[in-house]
Write a protein that holds these residues in place. Structure first.
Motif, mmCIF file in Angstrom:
data_model
loop_
_atom_site.group_PDB
_atom_site.id
_atom_site.type_symbol
_atom_site.label_atom_id
_atom_site.label_comp_id
_atom_site.label_asym_id
_atom_site.label_seq_id
_atom_site.Cartn_x
_atom_site.Cartn_y
_atom_site.Cartn_z
ATOM 1 N N LYS A 27 0.843 -1.208 0.000
ATOM 2 C CA LYS A 27 0.000 0.000 0.000
ATOM 3 C C LYS A 27 0.874 1.252 0.000
ATOM 4 C CE LYS A 27 -4.469 -1.241 0.843
ATOM 5 N NZ LYS A 27 -5.481 -0.928 -0.138
ATOM 6 N N ARG A 28 1.989 1.180 0.745
ATOM 7 C CA ARG A 28 2.877 2.346 0.802
ATOM 8 C C ARG A 28 3.502 2.605 -0.564
ATOM 9 N NH1 ARG A 28 6.288 1.707 6.458
ATOM 10 N NH2 ARG A 28 4.625 0.658 7.622
ATOM 11 N N ALA A 29 3.622 1.526 -1.368
ATOM 12 C CA ALA A 29 4.245 1.674 -2.682
ATOM 13 C C ALA A 29 3.450 2.608 -3.594
ATOM 14 C CB ALA A 29 4.404 0.299 -3.344
ATOM 15 N N GLU A 30 2.196 2.910 -3.212
ATOM 16 C CA GLU A 30 1.404 3.842 -4.019
ATOM 17 C C GLU A 30 2.086 5.211 -4.102
ATOM 18 O OE1 GLU A 30 -2.500 3.856 -2.261
ATOM 19 O OE2 GLU A 30 -2.837 1.774 -2.866
ATOM 20 N N TYR A 31 2.785 5.601 -3.029
ATOM 21 C CA TYR A 31 3.449 6.907 -3.075
ATOM 22 C C TYR A 31 4.955 6.824 -2.868
ATOM 23 C CZ TYR A 31 1.668 5.996 1.620
ATOM 24 O OH TYR A 31 1.299 5.376 2.791
ATOM 25 N N ILE A 32 5.479 5.593 -2.700
ATOM 26 C CA ILE A 32 6.928 5.434 -2.547
ATOM 27 C C ILE A 32 7.463 4.611 -3.711
ATOM 28 C CG2 ILE A 32 8.788 4.498 -1.113
ATOM 29 C CD1 ILE A 32 7.033 4.856 1.327
ATOM 30 N N GLY A 33 8.491 5.105 -4.365
ATOM 31 C CA GLY A 33 9.186 4.329 -5.388
ATOM 32 C C GLY A 33 10.502 3.880 -4.801
ATOM 33 N N ARG A 34 10.988 2.705 -5.215
ATOM 34 C CA ARG A 34 12.207 2.198 -4.593
ATOM 35 C C ARG A 34 13.105 1.535 -5.631
ATOM 36 N NH1 ARG A 34 12.309 -1.892 0.632
ATOM 37 N NH2 ARG A 34 14.412 -1.360 1.293
ATOM 38 N N VAL A 35 14.404 1.805 -5.517
ATOM 39 C CA VAL A 35 15.374 1.118 -6.375
ATOM 40 C C VAL A 35 16.372 0.421 -5.457
ATOM 41 C CG1 VAL A 35 17.026 1.332 -8.266
ATOM 42 C CG2 VAL A 35 15.125 2.941 -8.102
ATOM 43 N N PHE A 36 16.601 -0.872 -5.735
ATOM 44 C CA PHE A 36 17.454 -1.681 -4.863
ATOM 45 C C PHE A 36 18.894 -1.742 -5.370
ATOM 46 C CE2 PHE A 36 13.153 -3.218 -4.408
ATOM 47 C CZ PHE A 36 13.024 -3.396 -3.041
#
Lengths: 257, 297
Positions: free
Chosen positions: A77-86
């Motif tokens: 759900k948080r991914a709706e406003y958070i983008g992440r690169v590993f």
């Protein structure tokens, strides 16, 4: 604004290996800040990103975004406003799907994953344009499976895909660490460009002190779950690699390395 | 000779439908789903019960599929929500389904010989003369298989299908797309078991009876079909994986038929199935090893 309030995080609670990583940790990040985070291994950098993204639970404390409590919000759900690169380029893309399919699936984020066609033909030119911006020649390889691309190419795609749809926060978890120096530079410049263009709030963990000093508007050095350096504005501008290297050495001696 | 070949196509095509489901779980989702052993006869039980009660044989198709979807959803929920390991979730469901199938069908054996089926009804009998009955069966099956394959291909190219493929290939990406990867897994298992139950229902209509033990070993056959198909056509990019699975099913059935015709007893069927499957696994492992060695050299 992103706020971590009184965060406590223990690993292996109740065993002899119990380890306290964060005790009463606080952090607040203003909208539009680009925070570089450095620190030795085990200092809590990646754990902090995981806590923000919801990948690991916390024992106590609160996580707030614009005064909204998201402590209990699940990761997806948080991914709706958070983008992440590993760090691992493989984690941000789907290797069994083509470049075009990867772009299309990233473009669908925020919409309904229904029975409409996966790839909207009208969007292909737009995808080409985005890929052209990477300068890696991927715009001519739309039908190639992402699994056969190099680490740098995949990481560039991962960056593009995670920022394609509107997000507020970009979380970068040592995203240049697995790349060769030249590719790392390219990805870093690209990151900076995207963060500025989209006016994102970004948190970047890196082991590259030069990147930490050169890029971003704020620098944090972490050690044993605390911020030992936290500089922004003019102080950050004036900061040199040598200054943080010095602090780094102090900490290391303290630890007996 | 002709009857043997037609027999291979008949069974091969029916198992191909089930294998399309196994392809979704095993290849796309990377989930070894054993519930197929229960959902394949479930489809047959539903079909037998409906046809015995006088329902239209065509109505049995969607009903069998839906029954499979429900059972697959149960496997998915057990795995995702109750956090039971993938293999165990499948075993639990397939064991439980044994009793469910008995309840649905009423008894361990239900005969529907005397009733109309999609292979044996006034229309089919009018179009195809008595002598080429088997050929008619194969043609009907072929049409059904193609429809299933095309529908699955279309689905895999929808937004939802993309998400399903991503879930098997890199589930972190599904999370990054703000979707719950567990839900996507459940959806995949539901569709896969829908196909397995549909195949069971068609088998029931073809052979004219339901037998509670008809599911034993289904998953092994399905895995064998998928592995043969995808291995043979690994480097042939114009053959879609779904087509490869269908061809794999027919090849596998042919291998079993050859073994039986070499003098083995039909009672040895399960042993042949098991040994052939083992052989396929060993060969595909050896090939992988060789690739690795080549890559290192």
């Amino acid at each position: 604004m992103l706020k971590l309030e009184n965060i406590c995080k223990y690993y292996n609670p109740g065993t002899i290996n119990e380890m306290c990583l964060f005790e009463d940790y606080n952090l607040s990040v203003e909208r539009g800040e680009f925070v570089s985070i450095v620190g030795s291994n085990g200092s809590g950098k990646t754990s902090m990103l995981n806590i923000i993204c919801g990948s690991i639970p916390i024992d106590s404390g609160r996580i707030l975004i614009e005064d909204k409590d998201i402590t209990k919000t699940p990761e997806f759900k948080r991914a709706e406003y958070i983008g992440r690169v590993f760090q691992n380029p493989a984690l941000g893309t789907c290797p069994d799907m083509t470049i075009l399919e990867n772009m299309a699936i990233a473009d669908t984020k925020g919409k309904s994953f229904n029975l409409k066609k996966g790839t909207d033909k009208k969007r292909i030119d737009h995808y080409r344009e985005l890929l052209l911006g990477l300068g890696l020649g991927l715009e001519n390889k739309l039908e190639v499976k992402v699994g056969s691309l190099s680490g740098g190419q995949r990481q560039a795609m991962a960056l593009l895909m995670s920022t394609m749809t509107p997000i507020d926060f970009l979380i970068l978890d040592e995203h240049t660490a697995a790349l060769d120096p030249k590719t790392a530079d390219t990805i870093m410049q690209l990151t900076d460009k995207i963060v500025k263009e989209k006016k994102l709030t970004a948190l970047m963990v890196t082991h590259n002190l030069r990147y930490a000093v050169e890029y971003g508007t704020r620098l944090i050095m972490m050690h044993e779950g605390r911020n030992v350096i936290d500089l922004k504005g003019d102080e950050k501008e004036r900061l040199k690699v040598e200054d943080i290297l010095l602090k780094f050495n102090e900490i290391s001696i303290e630890c007996g390395n | 000779m002709n009857t043997i070949i037609l027999g291979i196509f008949e069974e091969g095509l029916i198992y191909a439908i089930m294998s399309l489901g196994v392809y979704i779980t095993y290849k796309i989702l990377d989930f070894p789903d054993l519930s197929v052993d229960g959902t394949y006869p479930l489809g047959a039980a539903v079909t037998a019960a409906l046809i015995a009660a006088g329902a239209n044989p065509l109505v049995a198709f969607p009903m069998a599929f839906i029954a499979g979807v429900l059972a697959g959803t149960v496997t998915g929920v057990i795995h995702v929500k109750l956090k039971v390991r993938d293999l165990l979730s499948g075993i639990i469901v397939s064991l439980g389904l044994y009793s469910v199938n008995l309840r649905v069908a009423g008894t361990a054996n239900v005969s529907i010989f005397s009733k109309d089926s999609i292979f044996n009804n006034p229309i089919v009998n009018a179009v195809f003369p008595e002598g080429i009955k088997s050929l008619a069966t194969v043609i009907i099956l072929f049409v059904i298989v193609i429809v299933c394959k095309v529908l699955l291909d279309l689905y895999l190219n929808t937004r939802s299908g993309y998400l399903l493929r991503a879930a098997g290939s890199n589930d972190r990406l599904v999370t990054a797309l703000a979707k719950d990867k567990g839900t996507v897994k459940i959806l995949g298992l539901a569709i896969a078991n829908g196909f397995a139950a549909l195949a069971g229902g068609i088998m029931c209509q073809k052979q004219g009876f339901f037998d509670v033990n008809m599911g034993t070993g289904t998953v092994v056959i399905g895995l064998a079909n998928v592995i043969i198909g995808t291995r043979i056509f690994k480097n042939v990019s114009f053959v879609k994986a779904t087509t490869a699975v269908i061809i794999g099913s027919i090849i596998y059935k042919a291998c079993v038929a050859i073994a039986i015709n070499c003098g083995l007893n039909p009672g040895d069927l399960k042993l042949i199935t098991a040994v052939l499957f083992l052989g396929i696994l060993v060969i595909s492992n050896m090939k992988k090893e060789r690739h690795k060695k080549n890559a290192q050299a």
